[in-house]
Design a protein around this motif. Structure first.
Motif, PDB file in Angstrom:
ATOM      1  N   ARG A   1      28.678   5.774  -3.294  1.00  0.00           N
ATOM      2  CA  ARG A   1      29.322   5.717  -1.982  1.00  0.00           C
ATOM      3  C   ARG A   1      28.676   4.645  -1.101  1.00  0.00           C
ATOM      4  O   ARG A   1      29.369   3.811  -0.492  1.00  0.00           O
ATOM      5  CB  ARG A   1      29.231   7.086  -1.300  1.00  0.00           C
ATOM      6  CG  ARG A   1      29.937   7.159   0.052  1.00  0.00           C
ATOM      7  CD  ARG A   1      29.918   8.567   0.606  1.00  0.00           C
ATOM      8  NE  ARG A   1      28.568   9.086   0.755  1.00  0.00           N
ATOM      9  CZ  ARG A   1      28.045  10.048  -0.002  1.00  0.00           C
ATOM     10  NH1 ARG A   1      28.754  10.593  -0.975  1.00  0.00           N
ATOM     11  NH2 ARG A   1      26.809  10.475   0.207  1.00  0.00           N
TER      12      ARG A   1
ATOM     13  N   ARG B   1      29.555   1.067  -2.346  1.00  0.00           N
ATOM     14  CA  ARG B   1      30.879   0.588  -1.962  1.00  0.00           C
ATOM     15  C   ARG B   1      30.929   0.210  -0.476  1.00  0.00           C
ATOM     16  O   ARG B   1      31.560  -0.781  -0.104  1.00  0.00           O
ATOM     17  CB  ARG B   1      31.931   1.652  -2.286  1.00  0.00           C
ATOM     18  CG  ARG B   1      32.207   1.741  -3.787  1.00  0.00           C
ATOM     19  CD  ARG B   1      33.253   2.776  -4.144  1.00  0.00           C
ATOM     20  NE  ARG B   1      32.741   4.128  -4.052  1.00  0.00           N
ATOM     21  CZ  ARG B   1      33.275   5.084  -3.307  1.00  0.00           C
ATOM     22  NH1 ARG B   1      34.339   4.813  -2.554  1.00  0.00           N
ATOM     23  NH2 ARG B   1      32.770   6.300  -3.292  1.00  0.00           N
ATOM     24  N   LEU B   2      30.234   0.978   0.364  1.00  0.00           N
ATOM     25  CA  LEU B   2      30.145   0.621   1.781  1.00  0.00           C
ATOM     26  C   LEU B   2      29.389  -0.691   1.963  1.00  0.00           C
ATOM     27  O   LEU B   2      29.746  -1.523   2.805  1.00  0.00           O
ATOM     28  CB  LEU B   2      29.456   1.743   2.565  1.00  0.00           C
ATOM     29  CG  LEU B   2      30.249   3.049   2.714  1.00  0.00           C
ATOM     30  CD1 LEU B   2      29.371   4.126   3.353  1.00  0.00           C
ATOM     31  CD2 LEU B   2      31.515   2.824   3.550  1.00  0.00           C
ATOM     32  N   ASN B   3      28.354  -0.882   1.137  1.00  0.00           N
ATOM     33  CA  ASN B   3      27.544  -2.098   1.206  1.00  0.00           C
ATOM     34  C   ASN B   3      28.361  -3.311   0.781  1.00  0.00           C
ATOM     35  O   ASN B   3      28.287  -4.383   1.399  1.00  0.00           O
ATOM     36  CB  ASN B   3      26.310  -1.936   0.309  1.00  0.00           C
ATOM     37  CG  ASN B   3      25.135  -2.764   0.784  1.00  0.00           C
ATOM     38  OD1 ASN B   3      25.316  -3.820   1.351  1.00  0.00           O
ATOM     39  ND2 ASN B   3      23.930  -2.268   0.537  1.00  0.00           N
ATOM     40  N   ILE B   4      29.144  -3.150  -0.286  1.00  0.00           N
ATOM     41  CA  ILE B   4      30.010  -4.246  -0.742  1.00  0.00           C
ATOM     42  C   ILE B   4      30.989  -4.634   0.364  1.00  0.00           C
ATOM     43  O   ILE B   4      31.201  -5.823   0.635  1.00  0.00           O
ATOM     44  CB  ILE B   4      30.759  -3.841  -2.029  1.00  0.00           C
ATOM     45  CG1 ILE B   4      29.781  -3.748  -3.207  1.00  0.00           C
ATOM     46  CG2 ILE B   4      31.871  -4.833  -2.337  1.00  0.00           C
ATOM     47  CD1 ILE B   4      30.393  -3.170  -4.465  1.00  0.00           C
ATOM     48  N   GLN B   5      31.560  -3.624   1.002  1.00  0.00           N
ATOM     49  CA  GLN B   5      32.500  -3.890   2.092  1.00  0.00           C
ATOM     50  C   GLN B   5      31.813  -4.629   3.239  1.00  0.00           C
ATOM     51  O   GLN B   5      32.367  -5.591   3.797  1.00  0.00           O
ATOM     52  CB  GLN B   5      33.091  -2.573   2.596  1.00  0.00           C
ATOM     53  CG  GLN B   5      34.117  -2.742   3.715  1.00  0.00           C
ATOM     54  CD  GLN B   5      34.667  -1.415   4.194  1.00  0.00           C
ATOM     55  OE1 GLN B   5      34.437  -0.372   3.583  1.00  0.00           O
ATOM     56  NE2 GLN B   5      35.393  -1.449   5.290  1.00  0.00           N
ATOM     57  N   ALA B   6      30.584  -4.197   3.567  1.00  0.00           N
ATOM     58  CA  ALA B   6      29.845  -4.837   4.652  1.00  0.00           C
ATOM     59  C   ALA B   6      29.527  -6.292   4.315  1.00  0.00           C
ATOM     60  O   ALA B   6      29.625  -7.184   5.172  1.00  0.00           O
ATOM     61  CB  ALA B   6      28.561  -4.065   4.939  1.00  0.00           C
TER      62      ALA B   6
ATOM     63  N   GLU C   1      31.232  -8.264   2.295  1.00  0.00           N
ATOM     64  CA  GLU C   1      32.479  -9.034   2.345  1.00  0.00           C
ATOM     65  C   GLU C   1      32.880  -9.325   3.791  1.00  0.00           C
ATOM     66  O   GLU C   1      33.335 -10.439   4.104  1.00  0.00           O
ATOM     67  CB  GLU C   1      33.578  -8.274   1.618  1.00  0.00           C
ATOM     68  CG  GLU C   1      33.378  -8.212   0.100  1.00  0.00           C
ATOM     69  CD  GLU C   1      34.400  -7.340  -0.591  1.00  0.00           C
ATOM     70  OE1 GLU C   1      35.118  -6.605   0.118  1.00  0.00           O
ATOM     71  OE2 GLU C   1      34.476  -7.386  -1.840  1.00  0.00           O
ATOM     72  N   GLU C   2      32.710  -8.345   4.672  1.00  0.00           N
ATOM     73  CA  GLU C   2      33.057  -8.555   6.080  1.00  0.00           C
ATOM     74  C   GLU C   2      32.177  -9.628   6.707  1.00  0.00           C
ATOM     75  O   GLU C   2      32.667 -10.497   7.453  1.00  0.00           O
ATOM     76  CB  GLU C   2      32.905  -7.235   6.847  1.00  0.00           C
ATOM     77  CG  GLU C   2      33.976  -6.206   6.516  1.00  0.00           C
ATOM     78  CD  GLU C   2      33.697  -4.865   7.161  1.00  0.00           C
ATOM     79  OE1 GLU C   2      32.587  -4.691   7.726  1.00  0.00           O
ATOM     80  OE2 GLU C   2      34.576  -3.969   7.088  1.00  0.00           O
ATOM     81  N   ARG C   3      30.889  -9.605   6.399  1.00  0.00           N
ATOM     82  CA  ARG C   3      29.977 -10.585   6.981  1.00  0.00           C
ATOM     83  C   ARG C   3      30.178 -11.969   6.383  1.00  0.00           C
ATOM     84  O   ARG C   3      30.017 -12.985   7.068  1.00  0.00           O
ATOM     85  CB  ARG C   3      28.535 -10.110   6.838  1.00  0.00           C
ATOM     86  CG  ARG C   3      28.196  -9.020   7.877  1.00  0.00           C
ATOM     87  CD  ARG C   3      27.102  -8.084   7.403  1.00  0.00           C
ATOM     88  NE  ARG C   3      26.835  -7.067   8.418  1.00  0.00           N
ATOM     89  CZ  ARG C   3      27.600  -5.993   8.614  1.00  0.00           C
ATOM     90  NH1 ARG C   3      28.702  -5.819   7.893  1.00  0.00           N
ATOM     91  NH2 ARG C   3      27.287  -5.102   9.543  1.00  0.00           N
TER      92      ARG C   3
END
Length: 424
Positions: free
Chosen positions: A39, A42-47, A49-51
């Motif tokens: 979990r 996946r949050l880290n990957i999203q972060a 990508e956003e940055r």
């Protein structure tokens, strides 16, 4: 290895699988940790990508300002800060993925629904063949073999240490005859492709079939090299197509291989120490099959039948035991143990384990097939069985066919290979 999606979509099934094995108390916290890591990952990957998107936008704005000869120092600083944050997040992501992979390597396969829950006491005998000899006065194989001069345990121990064997004269010929009989039947009658494989493999191969990392203490490793002596030909044969893609038309596919096998048997001190029932180096013919998920159940029964055919040819009484979940090997989803009766020691001896691993090994080794052109690849199902292991077969043959005069009758199927009807 399990699909990471199982931590999201099948977490209850994963926990139930460990409960059926009797390992939920031990592995439950690991599963919880893996679920949390996945979990967070996946949050880290999203972060990240956003940055990265924000940094790209900032970089474009910096370029626009510089082209317009406007000051962009604030954006350059912002871009630098984003880069540092991306670096920190990627470091955390790599650490989480490494820990997650380590945990997933520690979680055994889920057994199939037809496998009984519980430990060894819940194993089920599914069929038997032949009649064991039960008359009094039958001798153990080591006494008979010593009197015939066909097995030399003392010199095996002198040369290499306890748990190593020298076969001599007719004993050596018996080993060679078993190899030829087994390979001839499996290639000529059962359709397996014979392969002759290395007995030294790399860490990737041992990891692909799940010997590593969990069972490293049981393996013989080469000093100063990431290489290992194989515990079974399952390792090199299953890894023949590691990181490759097969066509569905190539499946099912079967291979057989003779090899010596090497096992330290860590933690087995004191078990079956007499004779050749538990040794560190032994010979075996291994059967390996690749199958589609739809056909693997049928292929497992077929492969088990191929192994029992050899026992019937040798005239050795045997039984087929379905192992309960708690007695099933780490990577296996379902295992039959084939046991033959050795009247001299008065015990049933395991001479083969026939297992289906579903996609557990193939996922680790990345062995896939494409069901049809343009379709998404799937992992193959891998299966293997001993067809058969030599030492306990030799012990069973000697004890089952012993005669009152000290000789041993040679089973009919072996006579063309040995060139005699008895060993005396």
């Amino acid at each position: 290895m399990h699909d990471l999606k199982s931590l999201r979509d099948q977490i209850d099934a994963l926990r139930d699988g460990m409960r059926r094995r009797g390992k939920l108390e031990q592995l439950g916290p690991l599963i919880d940790r893996a679920e949390a890591l996945d979990r967070d990952r996946r949050l880290n990957i999203q972060a990240v990508e956003e940055r990265k998107a924000a940094r790209n936008a900032t970089t474009q704005e910096v370029a626009r300002r510089k082209k317009a000869k406007e000051n962009a120092d604030d954006l350059v600083a912002q871009s630098r800060a984003l880069g540092e944050e991306i670096g920190r997040l990627e470091t955390e992501l790599a650490a989480a993925e490494s820990e997650l992979e380590r945990i997933m390597y520690e979680i055994p396969n889920i057994t199939l629904p037809e496998v009984p829950s519980g430990g060894e006491e819940c194993n089920v005998i599914v069929r038997e063949w032949g009649t064991p000899r039960m008359e009094p006065g039958l001798r153990p194989h080591w006494e008979i073999a010593e009197s015939l001069g066909i097995i030399d345990l003392a010199r095996g121990a002198k040369i290499s240490g306890s748990g190593f064997v020298v076969y001599r004269g007719a004993g050596a010929r018996l080993v060679r005859s078993l190899m030829n009989l087994f390979l001839d039947v499996h290639t000529g009658e059962h359709g397996y492709e014979e392969v002759w494989v290395p007995v030294v493999v790399n860490r990737a191969s041992m990891t692909g079939t799940a010997q590593l990392p969990k069972f490293e203490d049981d393996m013989y490793a080469l000093r100063d090299e990431e290489m290992f002596l194989i515990p079974t030909a399952e390792v090199p044969v299953t890894n023949l197509y590691r990181d490759e893609m097969l066509d569905a038309a190539q499946l099912p596919r079967g291979f057989c291989a003779y090899s010596p096998c090497f096992r330290r048997e860590a933690g087995s001190a004191g078990k079956d120490t007499r004779g050749i029932l538990r040794v560190h180096e032994f010979d075996k013919v291994e059967l390996v099959r690749y199958a589609t998920p739809e056909s693997s159940g049928h292929e497992h029964e077929l492969m088990t039948q191929h192994a029992t055919t050899i026992l019937e040819r040798l005239g050795l009484p045997y039984r087929v035991k379905l192992l309960a979940a708690g007695d099933t090997g780490f990577a296996s989803a379902k295992t039959y143990d084939l046991e033959t009766y050795a009247p001299g020691v008065g015990a049933w001896l395991e001479v083969s384990s026939s297992s289906t691993f579903t996609d557990f090994q193939a996922r680790r080794a990345n062995i896939r097939f494409r069901p049809a052109p343009g379709e998404k690849p799937k992992f193959v199902h891998t299966l293997n069985a001993s067809g058969l292991a030599f030492p306990r077969i030799i012990a069973s043959v000697i004890e089952h066919y012993q005669q009152a005069d000290g000789s041993v009758t040679v089973p009919d199927a072996l006579r063309p290979y040995i060139g005699a009807d008895s060993i005396r």
